[in-house]
Structures are given as structure tokens and as C-alpha cells.
Design an enzyme around this catalytic site. Structure first.
Site, mmCIF file in Angstrom:
data_model
loop_
_atom_site.group_PDB
_atom_site.id
_atom_site.type_symbol
_atom_site.label_atom_id
_atom_site.label_comp_id
_atom_site.label_asym_id
_atom_site.label_seq_id
_atom_site.Cartn_x
_atom_site.Cartn_y
_atom_site.Cartn_z
ATOM 1 N N HIS A 139 3.996 7.090 3.894
ATOM 2 C CA HIS A 139 4.932 5.983 3.708
ATOM 3 C C HIS A 139 4.464 5.063 2.601
ATOM 4 O O HIS A 139 3.348 5.192 2.083
ATOM 5 C CB HIS A 139 5.154 5.196 5.014
ATOM 6 C CG HIS A 139 3.960 4.430 5.505
ATOM 7 N ND1 HIS A 139 3.089 4.913 6.451
ATOM 8 C CD2 HIS A 139 3.499 3.190 5.184
ATOM 9 C CE1 HIS A 139 2.151 4.002 6.690
ATOM 10 N NE2 HIS A 139 2.373 2.948 5.940
ATOM 11 N N HIS B 25 0.828 -1.219 0.000
ATOM 12 C CA HIS B 25 0.000 0.000 0.000
ATOM 13 C C HIS B 25 0.850 1.251 0.000
ATOM 14 O O HIS B 25 2.034 1.213 0.334
ATOM 15 C CB HIS B 25 -0.965 0.029 1.194
ATOM 16 C CG HIS B 25 -0.305 0.116 2.527
ATOM 17 N ND1 HIS B 25 0.060 -0.994 3.265
ATOM 18 C CD2 HIS B 25 0.091 1.178 3.288
ATOM 19 C CE1 HIS B 25 0.626 -0.615 4.398
ATOM 20 N NE2 HIS B 25 0.664 0.698 4.445
ATOM 21 N N GLU C 260 7.811 0.939 4.897
ATOM 22 C CA GLU C 260 7.322 -0.122 5.788
ATOM 23 C C GLU C 260 7.529 -1.456 5.079
ATOM 24 O O GLU C 260 7.302 -1.559 3.873
ATOM 25 C CB GLU C 260 5.822 0.086 6.069
ATOM 26 C CG GLU C 260 5.236 -0.954 7.009
ATOM 27 C CD GLU C 260 3.742 -0.743 7.297
ATOM 28 O OE1 GLU C 260 3.091 0.046 6.561
ATOM 29 O OE2 GLU C 260 3.220 -1.362 8.237
#
Lengths: 134, 134
Positions: free
Chosen positions: A79, A7, A130
Site C-alpha cells: 500500500h 510511506h 492508506e
């Protein structure tokens, strides 16, 4: 090492207004607002055919995105999350190459119930990365 | 309206160093550096299983990403690109809803040889959004 783009996360001040932008203006499939007090955010998932966009709004005190929104009050990309097959092996490989893993280096359980780690933006082209166990 | 996430673009100062981060540290499939003088950038394509990341380095004078890198010298996510089936219909629908399309509103041919448009970050949660004809 990295696999799918899991994502892209966008920090926003007002998640209802932000949801309307994606639902109405951009015509995307947008979830309800899901409070995640353990992560200090309200989350909305936007499902695209090949990946997800996540909208994040601060929830409670000490939200991890509060400082970002002070600097970028209009919101912005917070992020980007990549999947890895083995998060512990990925962490060890990254650390061996000198990359900085945030926190104490132990994966935490992320918003999707899977182990995640965050990497230092200074080591990754100014982007907060991430990693999520696939 | 929006379909696949076509790519996430990351602006960088030095595309060779940046390529090494994705090729060596993150172990991704990274292309050679492709100069695109007509767009004022050098580009590297990073192929993930479900989408692409693009690294952009300024090329020549008046590069569209030079100003961004002045503000964010470490680099950072510059824009996000969604595919649309019909870029002219998408443009008209967005404009009817009050969203601002950058430039004169006519699609230009983008880095993949397809018509693209950029939308104003102030109307899209602080993120520069590119639309590309699918």
C-alpha cells in the site's frame, strides 16, 4: 486534500532478508525489526531523506498481509500512505464522492500512533491507499 | 547509496479517468497528460509536498507497461524510483553484490531527462526498482 507521501509499504516473507537488501545492497538507513502484534505485522522502517519505506512481515494468525503474500510470494508493494490534515473531513469528502472506505469507516490508530483509514483499491487505480492524520 | 524517493509510478488503463481520481477525489496537484512516445507511455505527474506520483498509460505498440496491465487490469503500482548520486557507481556496486540490472546495464535517459536504470524485481522484494541520477 492529500498532503505528503508518508510511506510506501512493501510486504515481505522474511523481514531479516528484506532488511539486508535495503541496508546492505541499497545502502539505506534501516531500523531494527519492530513487532506490532496489534496490527499483525513485524515492521522495519527505512528512512529516506524525504519519506519512508516500510517493510511488513506477517505476524501471528490472521495477519492482514498473509493473503497478499500467498498471491505474491516474492513480496511486493502492499500500500501507499498519504497524509491528510483532517482524517474525518477527508473520509466524509471521499464517501460523498462515492469512494469506498474499508472497515466500518471509523479511523483506527495506525503503526505511528495516529488515526488511519484504508481506501478500496478498486476506487484508486488498483492501489490500496492508506490515509493518515498528519 | 539510495537517496530521495523520486516517485512512485502507477500503471493505469485510462489516464484521463485516473487523473480525475487524483485531481478530484484526492484533491492533488495533477499535470496535463504528457505523451512520451520514446518511452511508450503517456504520463501524468502528481506533485505532493515531498515527492511525486506518476500515472502511466500505455502508448503505442510494445509499451513497457502493457503486460503489467494485462495481469492487473485495474492498474497498480508499477515501480518505485530512488535517486542516487552516481548512477554508474551505484550500478557497479549493485552488480558486485549480485543484483541484476535490467537491459544491457547502460543507463538510459528517463522521463525526467536524467540517466536511469531498472533493477530486477526478484532481487528487490518483488518490486521493480528504478534508479535515477540525482
Amino acid at each position: 486534500m492529500i498532503g505528503r507521501l508518508n510511506h510506501v509499504a512493501i510486504a515481505v516473507k522474511d523481514i531479516k532478508t528484506a532488511s539486508a537488501v535495503y541496508r546492505n545492497t541499497l545502502g539505506a538507513e534501516v531500523s531494527d525489526v519492530l513487532p506490532q502484534p496489534e496490527h499483525g505485522v513485524n515492521v522495519v522502517f527505512i528512512t529516506l531523506p524525504n519519506t519512508k519505506v516500510e517493510l511488513l512481515e506477517p505476524l501471528g494468525e490472521n495477519s492482514p498481509i498473509a493473503k497478499f503474500l500467498e498471491k505474491s510470494p516474492d513480496g511486493g508493494i502492499h500500500h501507499i500512505c498519504y497524509e491528510v490534515d483532517d482524517i474525518l473531513a477527508a473520509r466524509d469528502q471521499l464517501k460523498a464522492q462515492g469512494a469506498r472506505v474499508l472497515g466500518n469507516g471509523d479511523p483506527k490508530i495506525g503503526a505511528h500512533g495516529k488515526p488511519v483509514l484504508f481506501l478500496h483499491p478498486k476506487d484508486f487505480l488498483g492501489t490500496l491507499v492508506e490515509l493518515e492524520q498528519a
